[in-house]
Structure formats: C-alpha cells, structure tokens
Design a protein around this motif. Sequence first.
Motif, PDB file in Angstrom:
ATOM      1  N   ARG A  40       0.814  -1.283  -0.096  1.00 36.26           N
ATOM      2  CA  ARG A  40       0.091  -0.068  -0.056  1.00 36.26           C
ATOM      3  C   ARG A  40       0.967   1.264   0.000  1.00 36.26           C
ATOM      4  O   ARG A  40       1.692   1.358   0.786  1.00 36.26           O
ATOM      5  N   ALA A  41       0.682   2.085  -0.969  1.00 36.69           N
ATOM      6  CA  ALA A  41       1.669   3.258  -1.255  1.00 36.69           C
ATOM      7  C   ALA A  41       0.764   4.444  -0.797  1.00 36.69           C
ATOM      8  O   ALA A  41      -0.137   4.744  -1.018  1.00 36.69           O
ATOM      9  N   PHE A  42       1.514   5.148   0.523  1.00 37.30           N
ATOM     10  CA  PHE A  42       0.829   6.148   1.017  1.00 37.30           C
ATOM     11  C   PHE A  42       1.467   7.267   0.182  1.00 37.30           C
ATOM     12  O   PHE A  42       2.385   7.725   0.151  1.00 37.30           O
ATOM     13  N   VAL A  43       0.339   8.216  -0.531  1.00 38.26           N
ATOM     14  CA  VAL A  43       0.912   9.195  -1.448  1.00 38.26           C
ATOM     15  C   VAL A  43       0.563  10.721  -1.014  1.00 38.26           C
ATOM     16  O   VAL A  43       1.297  11.497  -1.599  1.00 38.26           O
ATOM     17  N   HIS A  44      -0.097  10.874  -0.073  1.00 31.43           N
ATOM     18  CA  HIS A  44      -0.478  12.154   0.469  1.00 31.43           C
ATOM     19  C   HIS A  44      -1.167  12.047   1.748  1.00 31.43           C
ATOM     20  O   HIS A  44      -2.151  11.287   1.875  1.00 31.43           O
ATOM     21  N   THR A  45      -0.847  12.689   2.682  1.00 31.03           N
ATOM     22  CA  THR A  45      -1.338  12.829   4.067  1.00 31.03           C
ATOM     23  C   THR A  45      -1.445  14.378   4.365  1.00 31.03           C
ATOM     24  O   THR A  45      -0.463  15.085   4.163  1.00 31.03           O
ATOM     25  N   GLU A  46      -2.701  14.697   4.841  1.00 27.33           N
ATOM     26  CA  GLU A  46      -3.046  16.154   5.315  1.00 27.33           C
ATOM     27  C   GLU A  46      -3.764  16.302   6.432  1.00 27.33           C
ATOM     28  O   GLU A  46      -4.845  15.440   6.745  1.00 27.33           O
ATOM     29  N   ILE A  47      -3.415  17.228   7.422  1.00 23.01           N
ATOM     30  CA  ILE A  47      -4.167  17.270   8.316  1.00 23.01           C
ATOM     31  C   ILE A  47      -4.824  18.825   8.318  1.00 23.01           C
ATOM     32  O   ILE A  47      -4.154  19.585   7.841  1.00 23.01           O
ATOM     33  N   TYR A  48      -6.213  18.977   8.232  1.00 22.45           N
ATOM     34  CA  TYR A  48      -6.692  20.460   7.918  1.00 22.45           C
ATOM     35  C   TYR A  48      -6.608  21.504   8.964  1.00 22.45           C
ATOM     36  O   TYR A  48      -6.012  20.951  10.212  1.00 22.45           O
ATOM     37  N   PRO A  49      -6.151  22.703   8.485  1.00 16.58           N
ATOM     38  CA  PRO A  49      -5.442  23.660   9.404  1.00 16.58           C
ATOM     39  C   PRO A  49      -6.276  23.892  10.862  1.00 16.58           C
ATOM     40  O   PRO A  49      -5.405  24.189  11.564  1.00 16.58           O
ATOM     41  N   GLN A  50      -7.520  23.685  11.132  1.00 16.67           N
ATOM     42  CA  GLN A  50      -7.901  24.092  12.300  1.00 16.67           C
ATOM     43  C   GLN A  50      -7.414  22.755  13.472  1.00 16.67           C
ATOM     44  O   GLN A  50      -7.468  23.086  14.451  1.00 16.67           O
ATOM     45  N   PHE A  51      -6.735  21.790  12.781  1.00 11.40           N
ATOM     46  CA  PHE A  51      -6.252  20.619  13.590  1.00 11.40           C
ATOM     47  C   PHE A  51      -4.847  20.398  13.575  1.00 11.40           C
ATOM     48  O   PHE A  51      -4.165  19.658  14.162  1.00 11.40           O
ATOM     49  N   GLU A  52      -4.037  21.206  12.887  1.00 13.73           N
ATOM     50  CA  GLU A  52      -2.647  21.106  12.878  1.00 13.73           C
ATOM     51  C   GLU A  52      -1.990  21.449  14.220  1.00 13.73           C
ATOM     52  O   GLU A  52      -2.615  22.155  15.098  1.00 13.73           O
ATOM     53  N   GLY A  53      -0.918  20.973  14.183  1.00  9.56           N
ATOM     54  CA  GLY A  53       0.071  21.327  15.542  1.00  9.56           C
ATOM     55  C   GLY A  53      -0.407  20.713  16.984  1.00  9.56           C
ATOM     56  O   GLY A  53      -0.133  21.164  17.649  1.00  9.56           O
ATOM     57  N   GLN A  54      -1.395  19.718  16.636  1.00  4.93           N
ATOM     58  CA  GLN A  54      -1.880  19.012  17.852  1.00  4.93           C
ATOM     59  C   GLN A  54      -1.682  17.671  17.934  1.00  4.93           C
ATOM     60  O   GLN A  54      -2.062  16.694  18.610  1.00  4.93           O
ATOM     61  N   GLY A  55      -0.888  17.084  17.011  1.00  3.48           N
ATOM     62  CA  GLY A  55      -0.276  15.780  17.192  1.00  3.48           C
ATOM     63  C   GLY A  55      -1.161  14.694  16.231  1.00  3.48           C
ATOM     64  O   GLY A  55      -1.043  13.497  16.355  1.00  3.48           O
ATOM     65  N   PHE A  56      -2.184  15.466  15.598  1.00 11.73           N
ATOM     66  CA  PHE A  56      -2.843  14.404  14.608  1.00 11.73           C
ATOM     67  C   PHE A  56      -2.335  13.656  13.651  1.00 11.73           C
ATOM     68  O   PHE A  56      -2.924  12.748  12.998  1.00 11.73           O
ATOM     69  N   GLY A  57      -1.379  14.366  12.981  1.00 11.26           N
ATOM     70  CA  GLY A  57      -0.684  13.565  11.904  1.00 11.26           C
ATOM     71  C   GLY A  57      -0.047  12.225  12.206  1.00 11.26           C
ATOM     72  O   GLY A  57      -0.210  11.476  11.668  1.00 11.26           O
ATOM     73  N   ARG A  58       0.449  12.337  13.508  1.00 10.92           N
ATOM     74  CA  ARG A  58       1.095  11.319  13.819  1.00 10.92           C
ATOM     75  C   ARG A  58       0.043  10.053  14.211  1.00 10.92           C
ATOM     76  O   ARG A  58      -0.041   8.987  13.789  1.00 10.92           O
ATOM     77  N   LYS A  59      -1.417  10.671  14.798  1.00  8.09           N
ATOM     78  CA  LYS A  59      -2.369   9.618  15.113  1.00  8.09           C
ATOM     79  C   LYS A  59      -2.842   9.023  13.765  1.00  8.09           C
ATOM     80  O   LYS A  59      -3.315   7.791  13.511  1.00  8.09           O
ATOM     81  N   ILE A  60      -3.255   9.719  12.625  1.00  2.46           N
ATOM     82  CA  ILE A  60      -3.529   9.235  11.362  1.00  2.46           C
ATOM     83  C   ILE A  60      -2.687   8.245  10.863  1.00  2.46           C
ATOM     84  O   ILE A  60      -2.962   7.148  10.328  1.00  2.46           O
ATOM     85  N   VAL A  61      -1.425   8.629  10.673  1.00  7.60           N
ATOM     86  CA  VAL A  61      -0.258   7.784  10.127  1.00  7.60           C
ATOM     87  C   VAL A  61      -0.282   6.667  10.822  1.00  7.60           C
ATOM     88  O   VAL A  61      -0.327   5.567  10.485  1.00  7.60           O
ATOM     89  N   GLN A  62      -0.152   6.370  12.226  1.00  9.15           N
ATOM     90  CA  GLN A  62      -0.230   5.059  12.960  1.00  9.15           C
ATOM     91  C   GLN A  62      -1.328   4.429  12.633  1.00  9.15           C
ATOM     92  O   GLN A  62      -1.101   3.184  12.437  1.00  9.15           O
ATOM     93  N   GLY A  63      -2.460   4.883  12.760  1.00 10.41           N
ATOM     94  CA  GLY A  63      -3.703   4.372  12.615  1.00 10.41           C
ATOM     95  C   GLY A  63      -3.934   3.707  11.113  1.00 10.41           C
ATOM     96  O   GLY A  63      -4.165   2.421  11.256  1.00 10.41           O
ATOM     97  N   ALA A  64      -3.202   4.328  10.258  1.00 10.07           N
ATOM     98  CA  ALA A  64      -3.522   3.719   8.776  1.00 10.07           C
ATOM     99  C   ALA A  64      -2.260   2.539   8.813  1.00 10.07           C
ATOM    100  O   ALA A  64      -2.731   1.630   7.928  1.00 10.07           O
ATOM    101  N   LEU A  65      -1.330   2.920   9.179  1.00  9.75           N
ATOM    102  CA  LEU A  65      -0.320   1.837   9.315  1.00  9.75           C
ATOM    103  C   LEU A  65      -0.767   0.595   9.848  1.00  9.75           C
ATOM    104  O   LEU A  65      -0.270  -0.411   9.593  1.00  9.75           O
TER     105      LEU A  65
END
Length: 107
Positions: free
Chosen positions: A38-63
């Motif tokens: 599974r090739a992950f090609v783009h990850t985006e956290i929407y502006p109002q949710f940035e800087g709160q560690g949610f990028g790590r949450k979505i990546v870990q959950g997806a992986l």
Amino acid sequence: MSSESIEVRKNAALDRFELYVDGYLAGVAAYQDTAQERAFVHTEIYPQFEGQGFGRKIVQGALDQTHDEGFGILPLCPMVHHFVESRPDYLALVPQWSRQRLGLPQQ
C-alpha cells in the motif's frame, strides 16, 4: 491533548484513511494499493487541527490497519516517510527492495 474522541477509519471508496476528532473530519491519508503493498501518497491534516499531534495519529492508525490487512508499506508521502524512518517497528513493514530507493535505513 484533551479527552477528545479520535478515530481513524478506512474509506476504501476514496482510497484513503480518514481521521475524525470528536466526529469532525480532521485529516486524510491517501493511498494506492498494489498486489502486496500500500503506497501512501498524500497525508493532510486540516488547518484547524494542525499542531496537535493528529498527523502522528492518522499515520499510525493507517499503518496499523494496513499491516493488519497484510500489506507492506511504501511511504511515498513525506509525513508517512518521516514517521516510518524513526520507528523500527514500522520500518520493518517497508519491503527491503524499496528502502534504498526511498532513502530509508536498510535495517
């Protein structure tokens, strides 16, 4: 982070994982499947949710879900790449043949 409800869901119809925070769509991780990876090609956290560690949450959950489905991981997206290169347990999910091409540690 406070006590918000966080959930990562696979949306197979759109070839992406979605991160929900308190019921609101907070970000996405788009992918493309091959027979074995599974090739992950783009990850985006929407502006109002940035800087709160949610990028790590979505990546870990997806992986984690990807691993549970039996796929290897191709971290083409910079956010997924950064997550994988610093975590040996997740690096092990990247096929050996692709690590050098992607600039990842060989071990």
